[in-house]
Scaffold this active site. Structure first.
Site, PDB file in Angstrom:
ATOM      1  N   HIS A   1       0.826  -1.197   0.000  1.00  0.00           N
ATOM      2  CA  HIS A   1       0.000   0.000   0.000  1.00  0.00           C
ATOM      3  C   HIS A   1       0.865   1.254   0.000  1.00  0.00           C
ATOM      4  O   HIS A   1       1.899   1.323   0.662  1.00  0.00           O
ATOM      5  CB  HIS A   1      -0.908   0.033   1.231  1.00  0.00           C
ATOM      6  CG  HIS A   1      -2.158  -0.762   1.081  1.00  0.00           C
ATOM      7  ND1 HIS A   1      -3.078  -0.519   0.082  1.00  0.00           N
ATOM      8  CD2 HIS A   1      -2.659  -1.804   1.800  1.00  0.00           C
ATOM      9  CE1 HIS A   1      -4.086  -1.370   0.199  1.00  0.00           C
ATOM     10  NE2 HIS A   1      -3.853  -2.166   1.230  1.00  0.00           N
TER      11      HIS A   1
ATOM     12  N   CYS B   1       0.234   2.624  -4.790  1.00  0.00           N
ATOM     13  CA  CYS B   1      -0.498   3.844  -5.129  1.00  0.00           C
ATOM     14  C   CYS B   1       0.355   5.071  -4.854  1.00  0.00           C
ATOM     15  O   CYS B   1       1.171   5.083  -3.945  1.00  0.00           O
ATOM     16  CB  CYS B   1      -1.765   3.962  -4.290  1.00  0.00           C
ATOM     17  SG  CYS B   1      -2.945   2.658  -4.594  1.00  0.00           S
TER      18      CYS B   1
END
Length: 454
Positions: free
Chosen positions: A244, A300
């Site tokens: 993440h 991301c």
């Protein structure tokens, strides 16, 4: 006192493994814009298995000085793969007409493509496109630039070390399914195609039985320090992160968009995230000229997670310079001249703007040293721009990060490409399945027509 082999626990000085963080409540995701890997949870899920190689990723040497209380012991490693392993066999089958690597490690004085180092060879690839040789020595902007400013490319003929981080966030609400697979795929790729050795790799995954190989914030930062410790010119370092990523409010004014990029360790709920400024200070700033760090971030908002100031488009020109990082230095004008081959214009633009802004070359030089430009050879391939999310993909029934898959696929299809060719190849691979746009960034202006090595 040693930390011991995987499964034997900590010795004194190692601290204690954090318990799994509480479930994500969903409120932590406000900057994730969906986060990495919010695909159909029923499709291609990765069911973690116990690591097959218990010694995988063990430290074989002392960590940096501040961690001398303990060190990782090296476990048993699987047989070493040569350049002619499974990937090499696939290359020979699929790469008719492309330059191929030799079947074994290159002899001393030769690069991985079989050319003498420093021979000045140039090749033609993908039509009439000329791939430039890797220059040696310090690369200066030219006469008139702030005294002492320069950088040095690495020919990647020295020692190789790699740090691979894969976090699936097992048991958490935002669980991913491809990140642990990414580390396995990338490690095999490095061993079989680029001469990396397993004993010179550290692999952190959240299915590891050794607490020291869990991707906690403390372990990640310690491993990053190990990666860069003692690096010498022409060494080749490799950093891979799959997990993440997100954004948080910028506090030091170095981000154009007002946000710092961050990565989330497995214990982020209790230990917090890791900000791009800290990553840059840990793995970029300590490097001396001529040390290569190749980084891949499959997360991301990862476009500038290393805080590198030069970002290149598929046409090979600087696309999105981080003006806040280089404001007033005259470097951007100089880089424009560099890209056009105008050495004189490069020097004059750099010197005149810097002199006007700061009153002289020495002051400009001191200011330049405090920017994110680095004399080392740092290259990053990221899986998305800062305003994009990355895809958690299912490729050939195996969950994997889209960027990791595209990078490996593009190089296996043609191992001899320039930087701009490889960037286009990665985008071409991604476009067959995804909308995200990877990008290339660097710590100094680069000749994007130069041969990519790592």
């Amino acid at each position: 006192m040693s930390y011991g082999y995987p499964g034997q626990g900590y010795g004194p000085g190692g601290g204690h493994h954090q318990p799994p963080p509480p479930q994500w409540d969903g409120q932590q995701q406000h900057h994730h814009q969906g986060g990495y890997g919010y695909s159909n949870p029923g499709q291609g899920q990765y069911n973690p298995q116990p690591p097959q190689d218990q010694g995988y990723g063990g430290y074989h040497q002392q960590p940096p000085q501040q961690y001398q209380q303990g060190s990782y012991n090296q476990g048993q490693y699987p047989p070493q793969g040569g350049y002619g392993g499974p990937y090499g066999q696939q290359q020979q089958h699929h790469q008719q007409g492309h330059s191929q690597r030799p079947p074994g490690p290159p002899p001393d004085g030769y690069d991985i493509y079989g050319y003498p180092i420093g021979s000045g060879h140039q090749t033609r690839n993908q039509g009439s496109h000329e791939i430039h040789e890797i220059p040696s020595g310090t690369q200066q902007f030219g006469h008139g630039a702030p005294e002492g400013y320069g950088f040095q490319y690495s020919n990647c003929s020295g020692r190789r070390k790699a740090l691979l981080i894969g976090i699936n966030y097992l048991g958490q609400d935002a669980e991913l399914h491809g990140c642990i697979n990414d580390t396995k795929n990338v490690s095999a790729f490095l061993v079989e195609n680029y001469g990396y050795k397993r004993e010179d790799m550290v692999i952190l995954t959240d299915d590891a039985t050794n607490p020291l190989l869990q991707p906690t914030k403390e372990n990640i930062l310690r491993a990053m320090q190990w990666l860069v410790a003692g690096a010498q010119p022409n060494d080749a370092l490799f950093l891979h992160y799959s997990g993440h990523g997100g954004q948080t409010k910028d506090t030091d004014g170095d981000e154009d968009d007002g946000y710092d990029e961050v990565i989330y360790p497995v214990d982020f709920k209790t230990a917090g995230h890791i900000v791009d400024d800290q990553i840059h200070d840990t793995v970029v700033k300590p490097l001396q000229p001529g040390v290569r760090l190749t980084a891949i971030f499959d997360s991301c908002h990862s476009g500038s997670v290393l805080d590198l100031p030069y970002i290149y488009s598929t046409k090979g020109v600087i696309k999105e310079p981080n003006l806040a990082k280089e404001a007033g230095q005259g470097l951007l004008a100089a880089v424009g001249s560099y890209a056009r081959g105008d050495i004189g214009g490069m020097a004059s633009s750099l010197f005149s703007v810097a002199k006007t802004a700061f009153g002289g070359g020495n002051e400009a030089y001191e200011r330049t040293k405090r920017t994110k430009t680095s004399p080392a050879d740092v290259i990053m391939w990221s899986g998305s721009k800062d305003d994009q999310t990355s895809a958690d993909a299912t490729i050939a029934s195996q969950a994997t990060g889209a960027m990791s898959w595209a990078f490996i696929t593009a190089i296996k299809a043609n191992p001899k490409q320039s930087y701009v060719q490889l960037l286009n190849s990665i985008r071409d691979v991604l476009e067959t399945k995804y909308t995200q746009k990877p990008q290339l960034s660097s710590s100094h202006p680069i000749d994007v027509d130069m041969l990519f090595v790592m």
